[in-house]
Design a protein around this motif. Structure first.
Motif, PDB file in Angstrom:
ATOM      1  N   THR A   1      46.921  38.560  47.642  1.00  0.00           N
ATOM      2  CA  THR A   1      45.743  39.292  48.211  1.00  0.00           C
ATOM      3  C   THR A   1      45.372  40.506  47.342  1.00  0.00           C
ATOM      4  O   THR A   1      44.337  40.678  46.768  1.00  0.00           O
ATOM      5  CB  THR A   1      46.012  39.969  49.424  1.00  0.00           C
ATOM      6  N   LYS A   2      46.601  40.913  46.630  1.00  0.00           N
ATOM      7  CA  LYS A   2      46.227  42.125  45.833  1.00  0.00           C
ATOM      8  C   LYS A   2      45.982  41.805  44.352  1.00  0.00           C
ATOM      9  O   LYS A   2      44.785  42.435  43.618  1.00  0.00           O
ATOM     10  CB  LYS A   2      47.635  42.991  45.445  1.00  0.00           C
ATOM     11  N   MET A   3      46.240  40.454  43.900  1.00  0.00           N
ATOM     12  CA  MET A   3      45.845  39.987  42.460  1.00  0.00           C
ATOM     13  C   MET A   3      44.470  39.791  42.787  1.00  0.00           C
ATOM     14  O   MET A   3      43.677  39.756  41.654  1.00  0.00           O
ATOM     15  CB  MET A   3      46.835  38.706  42.406  1.00  0.00           C
ATOM     16  N   GLN A   4      43.940  39.026  43.871  1.00  0.00           N
ATOM     17  CA  GLN A   4      42.510  38.487  44.150  1.00  0.00           C
ATOM     18  C   GLN A   4      41.810  39.782  43.840  1.00  0.00           C
ATOM     19  O   GLN A   4      40.678  39.814  43.543  1.00  0.00           O
ATOM     20  CB  GLN A   4      42.333  37.707  45.307  1.00  0.00           C
ATOM     21  N   GLN A   5      41.943  40.812  44.666  1.00  0.00           N
ATOM     22  CA  GLN A   5      41.220  42.187  44.663  1.00  0.00           C
ATOM     23  C   GLN A   5      40.880  42.683  43.174  1.00  0.00           C
ATOM     24  O   GLN A   5      40.019  42.834  42.724  1.00  0.00           O
ATOM     25  CB  GLN A   5      41.832  43.022  45.460  1.00  0.00           C
ATOM     26  N   ALA A   6      42.069  42.560  42.420  1.00  0.00           N
ATOM     27  CA  ALA A   6      42.195  43.193  41.056  1.00  0.00           C
ATOM     28  C   ALA A   6      41.278  42.370  40.322  1.00  0.00           C
ATOM     29  O   ALA A   6      40.502  42.693  39.443  1.00  0.00           O
ATOM     30  CB  ALA A   6      43.793  42.995  40.522  1.00  0.00           C
ATOM     31  N   ALA A   7      41.201  40.791  40.462  1.00  0.00           N
ATOM     32  CA  ALA A   7      40.594  40.066  39.840  1.00  0.00           C
ATOM     33  C   ALA A   7      38.951  40.278  39.936  1.00  0.00           C
ATOM     34  O   ALA A   7      38.093  40.018  38.951  1.00  0.00           O
ATOM     35  CB  ALA A   7      40.904  38.350  39.982  1.00  0.00           C
ATOM     36  N   GLU A   8      38.697  40.415  41.340  1.00  0.00           N
ATOM     37  CA  GLU A   8      37.471  40.685  41.833  1.00  0.00           C
ATOM     38  C   GLU A   8      36.837  42.128  40.877  1.00  0.00           C
ATOM     39  O   GLU A   8      36.018  42.088  40.539  1.00  0.00           O
ATOM     40  CB  GLU A   8      37.240  40.936  43.193  1.00  0.00           C
TER      41      GLU A   8
END
Length: 103
Positions: free
Chosen positions: A20-27
């Motif tokens: 979840t934290k990685m996806q937010q960072a990617a966005e």
């Protein structure tokens, strides 16, 4: 082109928050990535079905690194224990993308 990042840990649960934290960072960074977690026991099957660009192992399964490096058709690395403990999504994402782009 979408980069596919697979995370593997002992049960697949502790990495779900990191995903979840990685996806937010990617966005936030405008990166086109697909990130998913799986249990280490299922990881070989997932490598065959999902064909990730990089496999990141949780620190608790780092003893499996050699096996995965032999089996995987992509770069494999162990997530830094501090970054994992802090659930540092941006840092783990950056490491994964570096491996995927250089692998």
């Amino acid at each position: 082109m979408t980069k596919k990042i697979m995370l593997a840990c002992s049960a697949g649960m502790s990495t779900s928050l990191l995903v979840t934290k990685m996806q937010q960072a990617a966005e936030d960074a405008g990166e086109d990535v697909t990130i998913f977690a799986t249990a280490a026991a299922d990881a070989l099957a997932k490598l065959d079905s999902e064909h990730p660009d990089v496999l990141m192992l949780g620190p608790q399964v780092k003893y499996m690194l050699d096996d995965f490096q032999k089996e995987a058709a992509c770069p494999v690395a162990v997530i830094n224990m501090r970054d994992y403990g802090l659930m540092n999504g941006p840092k783990v994402l950056k490491e994964a993308l570096t491996l995927a782009n250089n692998g």
